[in-house]
Design a protein around this motif. Structure first.
Motif, PDB file in Angstrom:
ATOM      1  N   SER A  58     -11.369   7.654  12.833  1.00  0.00           N
ATOM      2  CA  SER A  58      -9.983   7.316  12.519  1.00  0.00           C
ATOM      3  C   SER A  58      -9.550   8.167  11.337  1.00  0.00           C
ATOM      4  N   ASP A  59      -8.339   7.908  10.799  1.00  0.00           N
ATOM      5  CA  ASP A  59      -7.861   8.674   9.651  1.00  0.00           C
ATOM      6  C   ASP A  59      -8.708   8.441   8.409  1.00  0.00           C
ATOM      7  N   THR A  60      -9.440   7.341   8.379  1.00  0.00           N
ATOM      8  CA  THR A  60     -10.229   7.021   7.177  1.00  0.00           C
ATOM      9  C   THR A  60     -11.722   6.892   7.472  1.00  0.00           C
ATOM     10  N   GLU A  61     -12.180   7.268   8.684  1.00  0.00           N
ATOM     11  CA  GLU A  61     -13.577   7.064   9.053  1.00  0.00           C
ATOM     12  C   GLU A  61     -14.135   8.290   9.779  1.00  0.00           C
TER      13      GLU A  61
ATOM     14  N   ALA B 181     -27.796  14.100   2.186  1.00  0.00           N
ATOM     15  CA  ALA B 181     -27.073  15.355   1.931  1.00  0.00           C
ATOM     16  C   ALA B 181     -25.582  15.106   1.781  1.00  0.00           C
ATOM     17  N   LEU B 182     -25.039  14.203   2.587  1.00  0.00           N
ATOM     18  CA  LEU B 182     -23.614  13.863   2.495  1.00  0.00           C
ATOM     19  C   LEU B 182     -23.297  13.276   1.128  1.00  0.00           C
ATOM     20  N   LYS B 183     -24.131  12.353   0.671  1.00  0.00           N
ATOM     21  CA  LYS B 183     -23.893  11.738  -0.635  1.00  0.00           C
ATOM     22  C   LYS B 183     -23.965  12.792  -1.742  1.00  0.00           C
ATOM     23  N   ARG B 184     -24.873  13.733  -1.607  1.00  0.00           N
ATOM     24  CA  ARG B 184     -25.005  14.775  -2.626  1.00  0.00           C
ATOM     25  C   ARG B 184     -23.761  15.655  -2.669  1.00  0.00           C
ATOM     26  N   GLU B 185     -23.227  16.028  -1.511  1.00  0.00           N
ATOM     27  CA  GLU B 185     -22.040  16.890  -1.472  1.00  0.00           C
ATOM     28  C   GLU B 185     -20.835  16.208  -2.104  1.00  0.00           C
ATOM     29  N   LEU B 186     -20.619  14.946  -1.777  1.00  0.00           N
ATOM     30  CA  LEU B 186     -19.462  14.244  -2.337  1.00  0.00           C
ATOM     31  C   LEU B 186     -19.659  13.962  -3.824  1.00  0.00           C
ATOM     32  N   TYR B 187     -20.883  13.706  -4.232  1.00  0.00           N
ATOM     33  CA  TYR B 187     -21.161  13.489  -5.658  1.00  0.00           C
ATOM     34  C   TYR B 187     -20.806  14.744  -6.448  1.00  0.00           C
ATOM     35  N   GLU B 188     -21.227  15.895  -5.934  1.00  0.00           N
ATOM     36  CA  GLU B 188     -20.946  17.150  -6.629  1.00  0.00           C
ATOM     37  C   GLU B 188     -19.452  17.457  -6.636  1.00  0.00           C
ATOM     38  N   ALA B 189     -18.716  16.897  -5.677  1.00  0.00           N
ATOM     39  CA  ALA B 189     -17.259  17.061  -5.655  1.00  0.00           C
ATOM     40  C   ALA B 189     -16.560  16.076  -6.583  1.00  0.00           C
ATOM     41  N   GLY B 190     -17.358  15.210  -7.229  1.00  0.00           N
ATOM     42  CA  GLY B 190     -16.787  14.250  -8.177  1.00  0.00           C
ATOM     43  C   GLY B 190     -16.492  12.895  -7.592  1.00  0.00           C
TER      44      GLY B 190
ATOM     45  N   SER C  65      -8.385   5.871   1.701  1.00  0.00           N
ATOM     46  CA  SER C  65      -7.079   6.258   2.230  1.00  0.00           C
ATOM     47  C   SER C  65      -7.217   7.515   3.076  1.00  0.00           C
ATOM     48  N   PRO C  66      -6.254   7.752   3.993  1.00  0.00           N
ATOM     49  CA  PRO C  66      -6.285   9.000   4.765  1.00  0.00           C
ATOM     50  C   PRO C  66      -6.210  10.237   3.873  1.00  0.00           C
ATOM     51  N   GLU C  67      -5.486  10.124   2.748  1.00  0.00           N
ATOM     52  CA  GLU C  67      -5.330  11.269   1.861  1.00  0.00           C
ATOM     53  C   GLU C  67      -6.656  11.674   1.228  1.00  0.00           C
ATOM     54  N   ILE C  68      -7.410  10.687   0.757  1.00  0.00           N
ATOM     55  CA  ILE C  68      -8.683  11.013   0.110  1.00  0.00           C
ATOM     56  C   ILE C  68      -9.693  11.527   1.137  1.00  0.00           C
ATOM     57  N   MET C  69      -9.608  11.017   2.361  1.00  0.00           N
ATOM     58  CA  MET C  69     -10.506  11.509   3.404  1.00  0.00           C
ATOM     59  C   MET C  69     -10.174  12.962   3.754  1.00  0.00           C
ATOM     60  N   GLY C  70      -8.888  13.247   3.919  1.00  0.00           N
ATOM     61  CA  GLY C  70      -8.485  14.598   4.318  1.00  0.00           C
ATOM     62  C   GLY C  70      -8.615  15.628   3.225  1.00  0.00           C
TER      63      GLY C  70
ATOM     64  N   VAL D  73     -10.528  15.488   0.444  1.00  0.00           N
ATOM     65  CA  VAL D  73     -11.841  15.605  -0.196  1.00  0.00           C
ATOM     66  C   VAL D  73     -12.950  15.715   0.846  1.00  0.00           C
ATOM     67  N   ALA D  74     -13.226  14.626   1.546  1.00  0.00           N
ATOM     68  CA  ALA D  74     -14.391  14.591   2.438  1.00  0.00           C
ATOM     69  C   ALA D  74     -14.331  15.675   3.507  1.00  0.00           C
ATOM     70  N   ARG D  75     -13.201  15.812   4.169  1.00  0.00           N
ATOM     71  CA  ARG D  75     -13.125  16.766   5.269  1.00  0.00           C
ATOM     72  C   ARG D  75     -12.989  18.205   4.786  1.00  0.00           C
ATOM     73  N   GLN D  76     -12.876  18.381   3.469  1.00  0.00           N
ATOM     74  CA  GLN D  76     -12.889  19.727   2.907  1.00  0.00           C
ATOM     75  C   GLN D  76     -14.301  20.170   2.531  1.00  0.00           C
ATOM     76  N   VAL D  77     -15.146  19.227   2.092  1.00  0.00           N
ATOM     77  CA  VAL D  77     -16.477  19.605   1.593  1.00  0.00           C
ATOM     78  C   VAL D  77     -17.596  19.327   2.603  1.00  0.00           C
ATOM     79  N   LEU D  78     -17.342  18.493   3.616  1.00  0.00           N
ATOM     80  CA  LEU D  78     -18.358  18.187   4.618  1.00  0.00           C
ATOM     81  C   LEU D  78     -18.134  19.024   5.871  1.00  0.00           C
ATOM     82  N   ASP D  79     -19.209  19.274   6.610  1.00  0.00           N
ATOM     83  CA  ASP D  79     -19.091  20.062   7.836  1.00  0.00           C
ATOM     84  C   ASP D  79     -19.911  19.418   8.942  1.00  0.00           C
ATOM     85  N   ASP D  80     -20.149  20.174  10.017  1.00  0.00           N
ATOM     86  CA  ASP D  80     -20.853  19.629  11.179  1.00  0.00           C
ATOM     87  C   ASP D  80     -22.286  19.224  10.866  1.00  0.00           C
ATOM     88  N   ALA D  81     -22.835  19.744   9.790  1.00  0.00           N
ATOM     89  CA  ALA D  81     -24.192  19.341   9.427  1.00  0.00           C
ATOM     90  C   ALA D  81     -24.232  17.918   8.880  1.00  0.00           C
ATOM     91  N   HIS D  82     -23.058  17.397   8.495  1.00  0.00           N
ATOM     92  CA  HIS D  82     -22.999  16.063   7.896  1.00  0.00           C
ATOM     93  C   HIS D  82     -22.391  15.020   8.828  1.00  0.00           C
TER      94      HIS D  82
END
Length: 648
Positions: A246-249, A259-268, A224-229, A231-240
């Motif tokens: 789109s709103d969900t991609e 590295a991306l998988k590790r960051e999101l895993y650590e975020a739960g 969903s756009p909510e989970i992307m905004g 979670v993902a766009r809070q913990v990931l940066d330009d290195a990832h």
């Protein structure tokens, strides 16, 4: 119906018979012996149909170990008089006892109350997400292992499981309904609070996935756009990521997937990896040995997931199971190992256990650099920039990470950029003293394995006897310890000269056993070698000399061998009858597992002695080192050595 489904239904049917049928809301109905209805037979039930087993069933249904005749009559739908007569008969043969009390005329209880304790009992603590099981059946343990982590065992039939988020994320089920069914079979009933939490974790594990775009690059997709905004766009940066699509991609940077998988895993939020990774050229390979049932289960589960870490005690055959996975994948394979010694041992194991020819196997490390359809390389070489392109040029169908607990380290992690379609890790104990073991499962895959206690019970791996022996101070060492500070204290305690006499005593007490003696310090190894006339194998030992000593030990020509830290995992040491740990690496749980594992084999009867200087920090270190094994069902005892104990 598939064979797997049929097997599951059959097990469920057996479970139902063992625990009693279930009504529509899954409450357990006790499977007691039923007596004939007087209306049907015209007479009261025969007293001899009431057995001690029936009495236990009534106690279990009542939820207490004592019952009245009235309770028995109600449970069996008979008269009070018939129930009393039946109870009198059991008392007359000594199976139960009677006790008059104030609240009731008489209560009855088993003569051997421990008979009740031999029955399986499951107690759930949903707020702590813990499950305590007493005397579990093998079926129950198999079901629990699919969604819970075995935290510890008591050694007398008690088991404590913890349901962690990662256990739910990695549960081997295609849908939530299948997972719920497994939970209820394990617990024997519904537990809504625990199931609701598990459902929330199940949903978390399906919020993000990586997929391959039609143009070839990788996309991170959210539910969903909510989970992307949020979670993902809070913990990931330009290195990832490059930019949103789109709103969900999001468009993922090449090489940043791990590295991306590790960051999101650590975020739960674990990420499902659905990329179209290259499978490499096909490889025609078959096993020349038969897999044990649990090894076959490991391979099948790995094949379903495409990634995972085989976790099992030393001696359980993880290497052979990995070769089974290689045969199942049928693609060119890269094996990463910590040392060139292990590379050689892998090459030998592949030739011995598969149909591959030696010409199809290459090794790439400091000793030789040959790339073949199956290549065994060291982590350090694979992670070096000047060699990386060589591995990148070949499309590997499978990457195997041996001793995978090393992967989170900064040096070894560089090798995880090699992303193949299938990734498999191996470890007896994927734990780290820096608590970075979660990274193992994000970089490689979820754990796959059987609890150690199950393998002990089945006889596939022998449970060694472990004993911590507290050795008195040598007078000179004791004085030096009192004056020392910091890490010097640890070394003085480890090299306590009194341990020489203790090792001599233990070897004399077991004259016929093959013994491995482990030390952490080279000086201590040399001193023991001189005092006991036993060769010392260390990192300084030339490779040809290592092979000679190990070969002599395997053949039985040599009965004693001293080994430094190099033997913890860098060498394929022969299995021994006796292991003496004269000094340890600061209480490392993994090291304790590796060293004790040198005695684990189906024959049984192996002994492990851990020497600790009394009155030093070594006492705490020794307990810590073996605590992990104790939680896996291995019994550990302690003994204080007296000064006047004979040494001959």
């Amino acid at each position: 119906m598939t064979d797997d489904a049929a097997g599951t239904d059959e097990r469920a049917a057996r479970e139902s018979g063992a625990r009693g049928e279930r009504d529509e809301d899954d409450r357990a109905i006790p499977a007691v012996e039923q007596t004939p209805d007087p209306d049907e037979t015209g007479e009261e039930p025969a007293n001899d149909s009431f057995s001690l087993a029936t009495f236990h069933d009534v106690c279990q249904a009542e939820g207490r170990p004592v019952v009245t005749a009235g309770a028995v009559a109600n449970a069996l739908d008979t008269t009070h008089e018939a129930a009393t007569e039946a109870l009198d008969r059991l008392e007359s043969v000594g199976s139960i006892e009677r006790l008059p009390v104030d609240a009731d005329p008489v209560v009855w209880y088993p003569s051997e109350l421990e008979d009740l304790s031999a029955r399986e009992r499951v107690v759930v603590f949903p707020k702590r997400r813990e499950i305590v099981v007493d005397q579990p059946e093998q079926f129950t343990r198999a079901q629990l292992s699919q969604f819970a982590h075995l935290k510890e065992t008591t050694g007398d039939g008690g088991y404590r499981y913890v349901v962690r988020p990662e256990d739910v994320w990695q549960a081997p089920h295609d849908d939530l309904a299948g997972l719920r069914r497994t939970i209820r079979q394990a617990l024997g009933e519904r537990n809504d609070e625990l199931e609701d939490w598990i459902e929330s974790q199940w949903d978390r594990a399906r919020q993000f996935r990586l997929r391959t775009h039609s143009d070839g690059y990788t996309v991170l997709e959210a539910q969903s756009p909510e989970i992307m905004g949020n979670v993902a766009r809070q913990v990931l940066d330009d290195a990832h990521v490059h930019a949103p699509i789109s709103d969900t991609e999001d468009w993922v940077r090449e090489g940043a997937e791990a590295a991306l998988k590790r960051e999101l895993y650590e975020a739960g939020y674990p990420v499902q990896d659905d990329r179209d990774l290259e499978g490499g050229d096909p490889l025609d390979v078959d096993l020349t040995v038969s897999l044990r049932d649990y090894q076959r289960t490991w391979v099948e589960r790995f094949d379903d997931q495409g990634a995972g870490v085989l976790v099992g005690p030393p001696g359980s055959g993880k290497t052979v199971a990995a070769l089974g996975a290689m045969a199942r994948v049928g693609g060119e394979t890269l094996v990463l190992v910590p040392s060139r010694d292990l590379a050689r041992q892998w090459a030998d194991a592949i030739v011995t256990n598969t149909t591959l020819d030696p010409s199809q196997i290459g090794q790439y490390h400091g000793g030789q650099k040959v790339v073949r359809p199956v290549t065994i390389a060291t982590y350090q070489i694979a992670g070096m920039d000047r060699h990386r392109s060589l591995f990148d040029e070949r499309e590997w169908g499978l990457t195997i990470f041996d001793e995978v607990h090393h992967v989170p380290s900064d040096v070894y992690r560089r090798a995880t950029h090699l992303q193949s379609r299938y990734r498999l890790g191996l470890s007896a104990s994927p734990i780290r003293e820096d608590d970075r073991q979660a990274e193992i499962f994000t970089l490689v895959g979820p754990p796959i394995g059987t609890d150690w206690d199950a393998l002990f019970d089945a006889g596939f791996v022998a449970e060694p006897e472990l004993e911590i022996r507290y050795v008195p101070w040598d007078e000179e060492a004791g004085n030096a310890y009192a004056a020392a500070e910091g890490r010097e204290k640890y070394r003085i305690a480890a090299e306590n000269a009194a341990k020489v006499d203790e090792v001599r005593y233990l070897l004399a007490a077991h004259p016929d056993g093959q013994a491995l003696i482990f030390v952490d310090y080279l000086d201590q190894g040399r001193d023991l070698s001189d005092a006991l006339s036993i060769p010392f194998l260390s990192g300084e030992t030339p490779h040809h000399e290592r092979e000679r000593l190990l070969s002599e030990f395997r053949s039985g020509e040599r009965q004693r061998l001293l080994v430094s830290r190099v033997g913890d995992e860098g060498l394929d040491l022969p299995t021994a009858d006796l292991a003496i740990i004269a000094s340890g690496l600061g209480g490392s749980r993994r090291q304790g597992t590796q060293r004790a594992g040198r005695t684990m084999r189906p024959a049984g009867g192996a002994l492990v002695y851990v020497l600790a200087t009394r009155g030093s920090r070594e006492e705490d270190f020794a307990r810590k080192q073996l605590q992990h094994l104790g939680r896996k069902g291995v019994s550990v005892r302690e003994r204080t050595v007296e000064r006047d104990e004979p040494t001959e």
